[in-house]
Design an enzyme around this catalytic site. Sequence first.
Site, mmCIF file in Angstrom:
data_model
loop_
_atom_site.group_PDB
_atom_site.id
_atom_site.type_symbol
_atom_site.label_atom_id
_atom_site.label_comp_id
_atom_site.label_asym_id
_atom_site.label_seq_id
_atom_site.Cartn_x
_atom_site.Cartn_y
_atom_site.Cartn_z
ATOM 1 N N SER A 126 -7.333 12.718 -3.675
ATOM 2 C CA SER A 126 -7.080 14.148 -3.925
ATOM 3 C C SER A 126 -8.324 14.735 -4.578
ATOM 4 C CB SER A 126 -5.884 14.340 -4.870
ATOM 5 O OG SER A 126 -6.238 13.982 -6.201
ATOM 6 N N THR A 130 -8.980 6.808 -13.524
ATOM 7 C CA THR A 130 -7.718 6.548 -12.831
ATOM 8 C C THR A 130 -7.894 5.489 -11.743
ATOM 9 O OG1 THR A 130 -6.032 7.554 -11.413
ATOM 10 C CG2 THR A 130 -8.171 8.602 -11.387
ATOM 11 N N GLU A 173 -1.651 10.181 2.535
ATOM 12 C CA GLU A 173 -1.926 8.923 1.837
ATOM 13 C C GLU A 173 -1.477 7.781 2.740
ATOM 14 O OE1 GLU A 173 0.442 8.924 -1.796
ATOM 15 O OE2 GLU A 173 2.224 9.591 -0.746
ATOM 16 N N LYS A 179 -12.469 12.632 -10.998
ATOM 17 C CA LYS A 179 -12.621 11.459 -11.871
ATOM 18 C C LYS A 179 -13.748 10.555 -11.366
ATOM 19 C CE LYS A 179 -9.429 11.203 -14.699
ATOM 20 N NZ LYS A 179 -9.202 11.934 -15.971
ATOM 21 N N TYR A 204 -8.346 16.135 -7.377
ATOM 22 C CA TYR A 204 -8.287 15.658 -8.770
ATOM 23 C C TYR A 204 -8.918 14.273 -8.886
ATOM 24 C CZ TYR A 204 -6.284 12.584 -12.260
ATOM 25 O OH TYR A 204 -6.143 11.602 -13.206
ATOM 26 N N HIS A 205 -8.466 13.344 -8.029
ATOM 27 C CA HIS A 205 -9.005 11.978 -8.121
ATOM 28 C C HIS A 205 -10.524 11.978 -7.899
ATOM 29 C CE1 HIS A 205 -4.677 10.828 -7.517
ATOM 30 N NE2 HIS A 205 -5.025 9.875 -8.357
#
Length: 384
Positions: A179, A144, A328, A185, A181-182
Amino acid sequence: MNILILGGDGYLGWPTALHLADAGHEVAVADNFLRRYMVLELGASSLTPVQSLPERVRSWKEVSNKDISCFIGDLTDASFVEGLFRSFEPDTIVHYGEQPSAPYSMIDRKHAVATQRNNVEGTLNVLFCMRDLAPDAHLVKLGTMGEYGTPDIDIEEGFIEINHKGRSDVLPFPKLPGSMYHLSKVHDSHNIHFSCRIWGLRATDLNQGVVYGIRTEECDRDERLCTRFDYDEVFGTVLNRFCVQAVLGHPLSVYGSGRQTRGFLNIVDTIQCVRLALENPADTGQFRVFNQFTEQFSVSDLAVIVARVGTDLGLNVEVDAVADPRIEAQDHYYNAAHTKLLDLGLNPNLLSDGVVAHLIETVQRYKDRILPEVIAPRTKWDPR
Ligand code: NAD
Ligand code: USQ
């Protein structure tokens, strides 16, 4: 080619499977329906009526006379992944099979841990199976753009030349993910890069921007083949959510300043990019990174477009500034390179008023299925 699509029941995996099967490849999909369970957990639902995976595969056979094989199981189960590799013998692995939502990973400790375990363990199992059972196969992994975050310099495609105290090297571009999640990755990218360096595997990490749209040539052939469309506060991405809000007459929920800027691409271009990557594979031992998006927008830019197109369609669209539930950067520089896929032949399908009009019309068609109570943002990056 024998192409194994991990996460092939998902928003992007299913249309990719149809496209590659239609192009004449042998396609198998693997999935444990985690996405369907997570959406149920939230009391949400896809706007579009999504068939079960066996029904989808049967419908595809009826429409195209082509087969897609199915493997139902969990990528964090090493014996399942091993069985998959032994029976299907993939030449290419397209890996979409992860928990994809930043808000889901920020709900609480349990969801953060579940996200990182699911994503990192699944990818590690795939890498070890590649090492032992398919060392010549090519991994096309969905990463991502959010791995990079929003640094105050131009973002390169995976690597940057650094001059430091008189010496220089080409090193992985610094990561500032936004995050849990990020972050998962980023961990994947490191694990994949390591596996290429140490075991000579070959991999392409596609650092993808935010995807929109549900219309692909293959999905459009029959309503039973459609892909999912989520609009809830956790799984809905921004453009989907704005289109649903426009149809319901709710103000478009622009978080914070609205000046947060991201890369975006049409789902048709996701499929095009994956196909370009797999048909032009990485070399043995090579870890390639492509930045996969076609244009950039701020959140406010998108709200203006949806408001304009919605108004033309006779809707009464208002825009609302909502306190940002995320942490953010609100005002930031954003200039990310994205030429490698263009060099391979990517022909971008840009966001036109026609594309937005089709999205809004799709939402209107399924308006009775909308669950308004799942739209308002509730998940906060810092709930204290
Ligand atoms: P999705 O949730 O619809 O698809 C992922 C699929 O993988 C689901 O069907 C899920 O059930 C399956 N899955 C997850 N964990 C699994 C496991 N342990 N075992 C077996 N199957 C598992 O998400 P999506 O939007 O299609 O995203 C696909 C990939 O692309 C993700 O890796 C995501 O991070 C990445 N990505 C998506 C976007 C986007 O805008 N949709 C943008 C950039 C990157
Ligand atoms: N946003 C709003 N209003 C909303 C929803 C979102 O202003 O109602 C804002 C967010 O604050 C953010 C931007 O829109 O600044 C994008 O949010 P999003 O939910 O559309 O997308 P994001 O969380 O970034 O995640 C999506 C996919 C994820 C993928 C990522 C690519 O869910 O799988 O990795 O896009 S990227 O953004 O490049 O990291």
